[in-house]
Design an enzyme around this catalytic site. Sequence first.
Site, short mmCIF file in Angstrom:
data_model
loop_
_atom_site.label_atom_id
_atom_site.label_comp_id
_atom_site.label_asym_id
_atom_site.label_seq_id
_atom_site.Cartn_x
_atom_site.Cartn_y
_atom_site.Cartn_z
N LYS A 118 -8.27 8.19 -5.43
CA LYS A 118 -7.56 6.99 -5.88
C LYS A 118 -8.38 6.28 -6.96
CE LYS A 118 -5.37 2.85 -3.83
NZ LYS A 118 -5.14 2.17 -2.53
N SER A 199 -0.11 1.25 -2.06
CA SER A 199 -0.98 1.41 -3.22
C SER A 199 -1.64 2.78 -3.34
CB SER A 199 -2.04 0.31 -3.26
OG SER A 199 -3.05 0.50 -2.30
N SER A 223 -1.73 0.87 3.10
CA SER A 223 -1.81 1.62 1.85
C SER A 223 -2.25 3.07 1.99
CB SER A 223 -2.74 0.89 0.87
OG SER A 223 -2.16 -0.33 0.49
#
Length: 538
Positions: A118, A199, A223
């Site tokens: 990420k 996210s 998330s």
Amino acid sequence: MEDTERNHTTRRSVLALGTAAAATPWLGPAPAQAQEQAHAAAPGELDELGIAELRSRMADGRLDAVRLTRYYLERIERIDPLLHSVIEVNPDALREARRLDGERRPRGPLHGLPVLLKDLVETGDRMHTTAGSLALEGLRPAKDATVAARLRAAGAVILGKTNLSEWAGGMSLTHHAGWSARGGQTRNPYKLDRSPNESSSGTGAAVAANLCVAGIGTETNGSIIDPASANCVVGVKPTVGLVGRGGVIPGVPSQDSVGPLARTVRDAAILLGTLVGVDERDPATGASRGRFHRDYTRFLDADGLRGARIGVPRNVYFGYDVHADAIAERAIGAMREAGATVVDPADIPTAERLEDLPSSMVVQAYEFKRALNAYLATAPGEHPRSLAELIAFNRAHAERELRYVRQDGLEAVQRLDFTEREYREALATNHRLSRAEGIDAVLRRHRLDALVMPTTGPPAKIDLIRGDTYGGGASTPAALAGYPAISVPAGFAFGLPVGLTFMGTAWSEPTLLRLAYAYERVSRVRRVPTYRPADVGF
């Protein structure tokens, strides 16, 4: 294929140039050419293979790191124009793979296997770390984040960075899952007009689409487990303090976790074992001494549901979506048939209060402002040095940064100012209601191994103007408590994935992985994405 240094190329040129591919923000329907490419791409011979299978092929000479890395780079080139899940590829990925192929002994369980991170996870290489923001394009981390360093030590090839909700969803007060100014809108690989959820959406979509072996996400509240649910993969949100967060752009430190997303529970367990341990850059990991395990696969048991006591928290965590309820009921029935004792209902006593806690807002605003200001003030490179400067940057670049997503979340955090006493009282309230009077209370009362509930409903349609719609979900109790949760694929509603969450007390990852693995074996829900266009079906 030459490894050539060159900047600001498109994703389509990455295979020829071997360089970083910054995603061009894309907002409209999936391009017809990209759709044709995805539909024409029959599943490859390496799709859906797990870590053990890939390592076995490498051990007997049928596969090497360079071939596998090139395979995923080609899939990113061909399929990711549909998804915008990969914000940047590592210009040195093939060089890293070649070096690993030349080493006589495997470094660890991930030797030669490409993973995606990420875009909150720092890497001390030629890639960016931006939280999806144009403001951080000048950030230049001095070294790898702890998790990136541990992945490399285990032999992983860092393939690239994944798109995300900008600033991990902290930018706006409305949900815009998977949107960032730098990466555009991530789309759900099962239906392209649907949200990839929360996210870590880029990691979830990329893992689902077989663009990597596995990936790394982060979670403050939902998330990891929500994108796992929406993208039909496994997501592990660890206990806060189990995995070090040094070098990860912070959100709300009392809740932030770093964890794996993978296509199977076994692969997630292998990744988790490479990530854990005390991190000198993260004091919270001191509590994990004597509690972490280097090999979580030893807890996996196909018959692991037999004799387990599973609680079903009906109040709040059921009833918000009929499709999620129906899928969860089938999963509960499968667990009973597999030998589990199901306690139903087993409600969390404080469930209703946890979903609308004034103290939660205090904690998030206080921690986010201070953590982000501290990070921006010390991070190397040319970029805003405070939250106030970041807000000013966004206003100055509103055409790109604020075209769809307001920054009212950042502005609210900047405006709110709580005292340390108010913060500490709020944090104590969060912990009391979610831990001793919440999760731990119901586990203790019914002598449960874990709670189980739908992760969230089927992914909603993407709406960049008004934001995504969320009806409910399982994440809040574990988020506020800092406790672990695992989402596993549980079913489909009109072709849209829905996951099932296993939740437990602090440091209960071995138990949750055992239960999740056993459920995965009896349910076998996971299927490859279909990339359905927006005008097809439900």
